[in-house]
Design a protein around this motif. Structure first.
Motif, short mmCIF file in Angstrom:
data_model
loop_
_atom_site.label_atom_id
_atom_site.label_comp_id
_atom_site.label_asym_id
_atom_site.label_seq_id
_atom_site.Cartn_x
_atom_site.Cartn_y
_atom_site.Cartn_z
N THR A 56 8.00 -16.50 2.66
CA THR A 56 7.29 -15.77 3.77
C THR A 56 6.80 -15.56 2.34
OG1 THR A 56 8.30 -16.09 5.48
CG2 THR A 56 6.57 -14.23 5.22
N VAL A 57 6.91 -14.32 1.98
CA VAL A 57 6.76 -12.70 0.70
C VAL A 57 6.08 -13.59 -0.76
CG1 VAL A 57 7.70 -11.44 1.43
CG2 VAL A 57 8.17 -12.52 -0.44
N MET A 58 6.53 -15.13 -0.56
CA MET A 58 5.91 -15.73 -2.21
C MET A 58 4.67 -16.53 -1.48
SD MET A 58 8.06 -15.72 -4.44
CE MET A 58 7.86 -14.11 -4.26
N ILE B 76 1.36 -9.56 -1.84
CA ILE B 76 2.22 -8.96 -2.12
C ILE B 76 2.49 -8.04 -2.99
CG2 ILE B 76 4.02 -9.78 -1.70
CD1 ILE B 76 4.65 -8.49 1.10
N ARG B 77 3.01 -6.58 -3.08
CA ARG B 77 3.42 -6.53 -4.43
C ARG B 77 5.42 -6.75 -4.18
NH1 ARG B 77 0.87 -1.79 -7.17
NH2 ARG B 77 -1.29 -1.65 -6.43
N PHE B 78 5.47 -6.09 -5.44
CA PHE B 78 6.78 -6.31 -4.84
C PHE B 78 8.23 -5.38 -4.57
CE2 PHE B 78 11.79 -5.64 -6.33
CZ PHE B 78 12.11 -6.75 -6.15
N PHE B 79 7.70 -4.08 -4.09
CA PHE B 79 8.63 -3.14 -2.81
C PHE B 79 8.14 -3.59 -1.88
CE2 PHE B 79 10.06 -1.52 -7.20
CZ PHE B 79 11.27 -1.69 -7.39
N ASP B 80 7.05 -4.44 -1.19
CA ASP B 80 6.82 -4.93 -0.03
C ASP B 80 7.13 -5.64 0.16
OD1 ASP B 80 4.76 -2.05 -0.23
OD2 ASP B 80 3.19 -3.61 -0.52
N ALA B 81 7.53 -6.61 -0.76
CA ALA B 81 8.71 -7.56 -0.72
C ALA B 81 10.03 -6.92 0.35
CB ALA B 81 8.46 -8.71 -1.09
N CYS B 82 10.55 -5.82 -0.83
CA CYS B 82 11.17 -5.55 -0.66
C CYS B 82 11.26 -4.97 1.25
CB CYS B 82 12.43 -4.76 -2.08
SG CYS B 82 11.84 -5.45 -2.58
N ALA B 83 10.63 -3.76 0.95
CA ALA B 83 10.71 -3.37 3.09
C ALA B 83 10.49 -4.49 3.75
CB ALA B 83 9.36 -2.28 2.58
#
Length: 309
Positions: free
Chosen positions: A236-238, A242-249
Motif C-alpha cells: 500500500t505505501v509503495m 509518503i515519507r518513510f516514517f509516515d509509512a512506519c506510522a
C-alpha cells in the motif's frame, strides 16, 4: 558450533527517531520498558534523546541492569557544512558510551561493542522516494565524495580517539539505501576504518534480499539490526507519495515473525557464517502509538527464541 548472540533493542521501538518530535516518551520510560521486556541492553538512540551526562545515565542504566550497545548518528551526512556538527556528535557520543559499563564481548564478535552506528537522513527528495529504486535521485560524484569524506572523518575520530568501531547503516529515505549505493560505499570506505550495520527491514524495504546481502558483504558486517515488514502495508505505501516514517506510522514495520522476512533462512546463514555478538530488534512507529510496544517486543523475542536466536 553456534556463537552466542545477545538480542537488544532501541528507542525507535517507542517511536524515537526525531528528537524534535513533541510526542516522544520520556527516556526513563523507554529504559523502564526495555527492562520490563526482558532486555539487558539497548542503543542510546538519536543524539539528544538520552542526556549526555555520564553520572545521570550511568545511574539510570545501573538501576535497570541495562548496558548501551551502540550510539547513533542519524543526520545529514551529505552536506560539507554539517561536518563540524557530525564530528561534535561523534565526539560527545563516544565520550559517553566508552565510559559506561562495557557490554560483554562474545566469541565470533569481530569488534567489541559499543558501536557508533552512522546513518544518513534529512533529505526530502529521498525521504519521499524511500523504497523506490528507480525513482530515487542519486548523488552526483561531488556530493557523494563529500558524504564519504564526512563518514571517514566520523569513523576516524571514533576509532583513533575512543577505540569505537563505526558501523554504517543503509537506511530507507537516506542517500545510502539501495544496492548500488551499498556497493559503492563498501568500495569507498576501507574495512580498517568502518564496518556495516545491516538491517533486515531496511534491506527488504529497499528491494534487497537480506540473506543474499548479508552473505555478499559478510566480511564487512560488524553489527546487525532485525525488523520485519508487513507485506500488505508495504504494498500500500509503495503506491503512495509518503515519507518513510509516515509509512512506519501506518504499520509497515511489524513484530518479527509476522512479516515477510524469512528468519529461518537468516538464522541458518548466521549459524553457517559464525556470527556472534549483538542483534538489535527494532520496530519503528508513531510515538503516539506505543500502547502495544511491550506486546510487540514480547512477540518478537518469543519468535526469535523459537527460531534459535
Amino acid at each position: 558450533m553456534t556463537n552466542p548472540i545477545t538480542i537488544t533493542t532501541a528507542p525507535c521501538c517507542w517511536g524515537v527517531d526525531d528528537v524534535k518530535n513533541a510526542h516522544l516518551p520520556a527516556w526513563q520510560k523507554v529504559l523502564d520498558e526495555a527492562k520490563a521486556a526482558g532486555f539487558g541492553g539497548l542503543e542510546l538512540g538519536p543524539y539528544g534523546y538520552l542526556p549526555l551526562d555520564l553520572a545521570q545515565v550511568s545511574a539510570a542504566l545501573d538501576d535497570r541492569s541495562l548496558k548501551i550497545v551502540a550510539g547513533t548518528i542519524f543526520d545529514d551526512l551529505v552536506s560539507a557544512s554539517n561536518r563540524d556538527n557530525l564530528l561534535r556528535q561523534a565526539d560527545e557520543i563516544c565520550a559517553l558510551i566508552t565510559r559506561l559499563p562495557k557490554p560483554e564481548t562474545h566469541p565470533g564478535q569481530r569488534f567489541s561493542a559499543p558501536y557508533l552506528t552512522v546513518m544518513d537522513w534529512g533529505h526530502d527528495d529521498r525521504d519521499y522516494a524511500a523504497g523506490h529504486f528507480d525513482l530515487a535521485p542519486r548523488l552526483d560524484n561531488r556530493a557523494w565524495q563529500t558524504m564519504i569524506e564526512n563518514i571517514r572523518a566520523i569513523a576516524t575520530l571514533a576509532r583513533d580517539k575512543y577505540g569505537v568501531r563505526a558501523t554504517i547503516h543503509p537506511h530507507a529515505g537516506g542517500y545510502i539505501e539501495f544496492a548500488d549505493e551499498l556497493e559503492r560505499l563498501v568500495h569507498d570506505v576501507p574495512a580498517d576504518l568502518a564496518g556495516l550495520c545491516l538491517d533486515t527491514g531496511h534491506m527488504t524495504y529497499s528491494g534487497m534480499d537480506p540473506v543474499a546481502t548479508l552473505r555478499r558483504y559478510w566480511d564487512r558486517v560488524d553489527y546487525i539490526h532485525f525488523k520485519d515488514i508487513d507485506a500488505e502495508v508495504y504494498e500500500t505505501v509503495m503506491s503512495e507519495h509518503i515519507r518513510f516514517f509516515d509509512a512506519c506510522a501506518k504499520g509497515v514495520m511489524c513484530p518479527i515473525g509476522r512479516g515477510s522476512i524469512d528468519y529461518t533462512a537468516v538464522r541458518a546463514l548466521l549459524g553457517e557464517l559464525g556470527y556472534g555478538g549483538y542483534i538489535t530488534i527494532e520496530q519503528e512507529r508513531d510515538p503516539r502509538n506505543t500502547g502495544g510496544i511491550l506486546g510487540d517486543l514480547a512477540a518478537s523475542r518469543s519468535f526469535l527464541a523459537q527460531a534459535g536466536f
